[in-house]
Design a protein around this motif. Structure first.
Motif, PDB file in Angstrom:
ATOM      1  N   TYR A  31       0.860  -1.185   0.000  1.00 35.60           N
ATOM      2  CA  TYR A  31       0.000   0.000   0.000  1.00 35.60           C
ATOM      3  C   TYR A  31       0.897   1.237   0.000  1.00 35.60           C
ATOM      4  N   GLY A  32       0.654   2.168  -0.923  1.00 33.36           N
ATOM      5  CA  GLY A  32       1.430   3.412  -0.956  1.00 33.36           C
ATOM      6  C   GLY A  32       2.925   3.133  -0.926  1.00 33.36           C
ATOM      7  N   PRO A  33       3.637   3.701   0.060  1.00 31.50           N
ATOM      8  CA  PRO A  33       5.087   3.492   0.118  1.00 31.50           C
ATOM      9  C   PRO A  33       5.476   2.165   0.766  1.00 31.50           C
ATOM     10  N   LEU A  34       4.501   1.414   1.263  1.00 29.98           N
ATOM     11  CA  LEU A  34       4.802   0.161   1.958  1.00 29.98           C
ATOM     12  C   LEU A  34       4.790  -1.014   0.992  1.00 29.98           C
ATOM     13  N   ARG A  35       5.849  -1.799   1.028  1.00 31.27           N
ATOM     14  CA  ARG A  35       5.951  -2.994   0.192  1.00 31.27           C
ATOM     15  C   ARG A  35       6.106  -4.210   1.093  1.00 31.27           C
ATOM     16  N   ILE A  36       5.289  -5.219   0.846  1.00 25.63           N
ATOM     17  CA  ILE A  36       5.402  -6.454   1.605  1.00 25.63           C
ATOM     18  C   ILE A  36       6.813  -7.014   1.406  1.00 25.63           C
ATOM     19  N   ARG A  41      11.355  -3.716   8.986  1.00 26.37           N
ATOM     20  CA  ARG A  41      10.639  -2.827   9.904  1.00 26.37           C
ATOM     21  C   ARG A  41      11.242  -1.422   9.831  1.00 26.37           C
ATOM     22  N   ALA A  42      12.557  -1.335   9.759  1.00 24.18           N
ATOM     23  CA  ALA A  42      13.212  -0.025   9.697  1.00 24.18           C
ATOM     24  C   ALA A  42      12.793   0.742   8.448  1.00 24.18           C
ATOM     25  N   GLU A  43      12.703   0.059   7.318  1.00 29.16           N
ATOM     26  CA  GLU A  43      12.272   0.707   6.072  1.00 29.16           C
ATOM     27  C   GLU A  43      10.822   1.174   6.190  1.00 29.16           C
ATOM     28  N   MET A  44       9.994   0.359   6.830  1.00 30.41           N
ATOM     29  CA  MET A  44       8.594   0.718   6.982  1.00 30.41           C
ATOM     30  C   MET A  44       8.430   1.928   7.893  1.00 30.41           C
ATOM     31  N   VAL A  45       9.207   1.970   8.983  1.00 33.64           N
ATOM     32  CA  VAL A  45       9.149   3.110   9.903  1.00 33.64           C
ATOM     33  C   VAL A  45       9.603   4.380   9.196  1.00 33.64           C
ATOM     34  N   THR A  46      10.615   4.280   8.347  1.00 29.77           N
ATOM     35  CA  THR A  46      11.057   5.441   7.573  1.00 29.77           C
ATOM     36  C   THR A  46       9.944   5.935   6.660  1.00 29.77           C
ATOM     37  N   ALA A  47       9.175   5.013   6.099  1.00 32.11           N
ATOM     38  CA  ALA A  47       8.122   5.376   5.148  1.00 32.11           C
ATOM     39  C   ALA A  47       6.922   6.015   5.824  1.00 32.11           C
ATOM     40  N   ASP A  78       9.240 -11.333  12.449  1.00 30.70           N
ATOM     41  CA  ASP A  78      10.699 -11.489  12.397  1.00 30.70           C
ATOM     42  C   ASP A  78      11.354 -10.301  11.708  1.00 30.70           C
ATOM     43  N   GLY A  79      10.849  -9.094  12.006  1.00 35.92           N
ATOM     44  CA  GLY A  79      11.460  -7.874  11.488  1.00 35.92           C
ATOM     45  C   GLY A  79      11.095  -7.518  10.065  1.00 35.92           C
ATOM     46  N   VAL A  80      10.108  -8.213   9.481  1.00 36.67           N
ATOM     47  CA  VAL A  80       9.730  -7.982   8.077  1.00 36.67           C
ATOM     48  C   VAL A  80       8.233  -7.713   7.986  1.00 36.67           C
ATOM     49  N   LEU A  81       7.840  -6.766   7.125  1.00 37.65           N
ATOM     50  CA  LEU A  81       6.428  -6.463   6.887  1.00 37.65           C
ATOM     51  C   LEU A  81       5.794  -7.599   6.089  1.00 37.65           C
ATOM     52  N   THR A  82       4.774  -8.237   6.689  1.00 35.19           N
ATOM     53  CA  THR A  82       4.144  -9.375   6.013  1.00 35.19           C
ATOM     54  C   THR A  82       2.669  -9.158   5.694  1.00 35.19           C
ATOM     55  N   ARG A  83       2.031  -8.168   6.360  1.00 32.97           N
ATOM     56  CA  ARG A  83       0.605  -7.964   6.103  1.00 32.97           C
ATOM     57  C   ARG A  83       0.224  -6.523   6.400  1.00 32.97           C
ATOM     58  N   ILE A  84      -0.752  -6.014   5.639  1.00 32.01           N
ATOM     59  CA  ILE A  84      -1.352  -4.702   5.880  1.00 32.01           C
ATOM     60  C   ILE A  84      -2.861  -4.919   5.927  1.00 32.01           C
ATOM     61  N   SER A  85      -3.505  -4.374   6.958  1.00 31.61           N
ATOM     62  CA  SER A  85      -4.950  -4.556   7.112  1.00 31.61           C
ATOM     63  C   SER A  85      -5.639  -3.200   7.191  1.00 31.61           C
ATOM     64  N   ALA A  86      -6.834  -3.124   6.619  1.00 31.05           N
ATOM     65  CA  ALA A  86      -7.621  -1.884   6.645  1.00 31.05           C
ATOM     66  C   ALA A  86      -9.028  -2.199   7.131  1.00 31.05           C
ATOM     67  N   ALA A  87      -9.405  -1.579   8.259  1.00 30.58           N
ATOM     68  CA  ALA A  87     -10.744  -1.757   8.835  1.00 30.58           C
ATOM     69  C   ALA A  87     -11.365  -0.386   9.026  1.00 30.58           C
ATOM     70  N   SER A  88     -12.633  -0.355   9.410  1.00 39.80           N
ATOM     71  CA  SER A  88     -13.307   0.922   9.659  1.00 39.80           C
ATOM     72  C   SER A  88     -12.530   1.727  10.704  1.00 39.80           C
TER      73      SER A  88
END
Length: 206
Positions: free
Chosen positions: A53-58, A62-68, A104-114
């Motif tokens: 999603y957007g700048p986040l890539r599965i 974690r460090a890359e995701m926090v930067t994003a 384990d330090g890696v982005l594996t899922r993104i969830s979107a709820a109300s």
């Protein structure tokens, strides 16, 4: 005498021809402007896809995701019993209703709820009907029973890559990517999960 008349007649004809205006070529029909080829709308850069999603890539760290999108918006929240192994939380700059899962330090899922208004790249999000999703994806949409709720509650999986050969089979391949639409008792989407095999988890990190 006959020769003289003939020569005179030829000269007269030539003079008559020279006096005629030149024939005007027929006007050519105006060119019809070419019909422009239909253009495909550019994909929404903020759409939820099997890859992120957007700048986040599965698969990013974690460090890359926090930067994003920033660190945990609520450092006191507990997203997993063993956060060093699996944790789930909302990045500070992520839209409301969006959670990320780090394993384990890696982005594996993104969830979107109300109250999230995010849509997938096929245009579906919270509140859309299971019927519309199945109609749009056709045989690619695989429905499985919801673990806790009675029908019409269900889970609809759409695997973009690495999906199971048998419908409903568990996917272990870390390279697999897919979308899971979690359908509530009203037959509508309550949560959208995108990512790897972690989209199959029904209780957060478990």
């Amino acid at each position: 005498m006959i020769r003289t008349l003939t020569a005179t007649a030829v000269v007269a004809l030539l003079l008559a021809a020279c006096g005629q205006p030149e024939a005007t070529p027929p006007a050519s029909a105006p060119e019809t402007p070419a019909t422009p080829a239909p253009t495909t709308p550019a994909p929404d850069p903020n759409a939820l896809t099997a890859g992120g999603y957007g700048p986040l890539r599965i698969g990013m760290t974690r460090a890359e995701m926090v930067t994003a999108l920033g660190d945990d918006s609520d450092p006191n929240s507990v997203g997993g019993a063993e956060p060093e192994i699996c944790d789930q939380w909302r990045p500070a700059r992520a839209p409301e209703g969006v959670l990320v899962m780090i394993q384990d330090g890696v982005l594996t899922r993104i969830s979107a709820a109300s109250p999230s208004t995010l849509k997938t790249d096929r245009g579906f999000g919270v509140g859309d009907t299971a019927a519309a999703i199945k109609a749009a994806y056709g045989p690619l949409a695989v429905a499985t029973p919801h673990k806790y709720s009675e029908p019409p509650a269900e889970d609809i999986f759409v695997w973009a890559s690495g999906g199971p050969a048998t419908a409903g089979a568990w996917v272990d391949d870390a390279a697999a990517r897919g979308v899971r639409y979690e359908i509530n008792g009203e037959g509508k989407v309550s949560i959208v999960h995108v990512g790897g095999p972690a989209i199959q988890l029904v209780e957060g990190c478990s």
